[in-house]
Design a protein around this motif. Structure first.
Motif, mmCIF file in Angstrom:
data_model
loop_
_atom_site.group_PDB
_atom_site.id
_atom_site.type_symbol
_atom_site.label_atom_id
_atom_site.label_comp_id
_atom_site.label_asym_id
_atom_site.label_seq_id
_atom_site.Cartn_x
_atom_site.Cartn_y
_atom_site.Cartn_z
ATOM 1 N N PHE A 84 0.974 5.438 0.909
ATOM 2 C CA PHE A 84 0.292 6.491 1.656
ATOM 3 C C PHE A 84 1.086 7.795 1.573
ATOM 4 O O PHE A 84 2.322 7.782 1.453
ATOM 5 N N HIS B 61 -8.962 6.453 1.550
ATOM 6 C CA HIS B 61 -8.816 5.837 2.858
ATOM 7 C C HIS B 61 -7.910 6.705 3.722
ATOM 8 O O HIS B 61 -6.794 7.028 3.317
ATOM 9 N N LEU C 251 0.851 -1.188 0.000
ATOM 10 C CA LEU C 251 0.000 0.000 0.000
ATOM 11 C C LEU C 251 0.884 1.234 0.000
ATOM 12 O O LEU C 251 1.967 1.222 0.593
ATOM 13 N N SER D 96 -4.341 7.059 1.852
ATOM 14 C CA SER D 96 -3.897 6.087 0.855
ATOM 15 C C SER D 96 -3.863 6.702 -0.536
ATOM 16 O O SER D 96 -4.694 7.526 -0.897
#
Length: 226
Positions: A55, A103, A53, A85
């Motif tokens: 961020f 997110h 992921l 995110s």
């Protein structure tokens, strides 16, 4: 050689006298950080073509320090961590190109902190280290949809261990007022939990998915002490 020995003894005597004259004191330290964070799953993730992921991060820190010498200080800190995110992981998971998910995650850290100034001068390089724990303080509920489907999700990043290091330059502006800036690296452990409801499904029962994460954060901090 005989002339150097008295000079060395004189320097040691001056340094010893300076250390004896120093009185420990307390300082308030505040800093702000901006970062890129990469979250890597600790096990294979079967639901996506991607196994990490991305961020963008913001953080605020308050640290109380006791200065034991002109070069060494120890204390404790807290603050807030905010992650948003970015990237296409969520589209990979749902296998649609037109989902629009944002997110956002918050946590509060508590940690022990040590600061080292390498020179007792107006301008000095420094090194900060921290070790502690970060606590989740919220979760983000995100709604997305496509022309094929409609899905809602509640996601959260759990609490976990935290460790960080920062190097940079510290500048004395006043007697005890400092400005500090430099790059930092922070590592955090966490678990990503997603509760997904597919409204196109006949059951509409949420699916709970958990993945252990290693969060690697790198960025820049700017702060001051008084």
């Amino acid at each position: 050689m005989k002339k150097l020995l008295p000079l060395l003894l004189l320097c040691l005597a001056v340094a010893s006298a300076s250390a004896q004259d120093f009185k420990p004191y307390f300082s308030n330290n505040i800093n702000f950080g901006m970062s890129y964070t990469n979250g890597q799953f600790r096990q294979s993730n079967l639901g996506s073509n991607d196994n990490d992921l991305d961020f963008l991060g913001l953080q605020f820190n308050y640290i109380g320090l006791v200065h034991l010498s002109p070069k060494v200080a120890v204390g404790a800190g807290t603050g807030i961590r905010h992650l948003v995110s970015v990237g296409d992981y969520w589209e990979d998971w749902y296998d649609y190109d037109d989902f629009d998910f944002i997110h956002s995650y918050f946590s509060v850290p508590l940690y022990a902190h040590a600061q080292f100034r390498f020179m007792d001068r107006k301008v000095s390089p420094f090194l900060n280290t921290s070790l502690g724990y970060h606590f989740r303080v919220g979760e983000s509920e995100n709604n997305g949809g496509s022309r094929y489907n409609a899905t809602s999700e509640v996601s959260s990043i759990s609490s976990g261990l935290l460790g960080s290091v920062q190097a940079g330059v510290s500048i004395h502006v006043g007697r005890r007022f400092n400005i500090m800036a430099g790059p930092y690296f922070e590592y955090r452990q966490a678990t990503l939990q997603r509760n997904i409801t597919d409204y196109a499904s006949s059951s509409m029962m949420p699916i709970v998915i958990e993945n252990d994460l290693n969060l690697f954060e790198a960025g820049l901090k700017v702060g001051f002490a008084f």
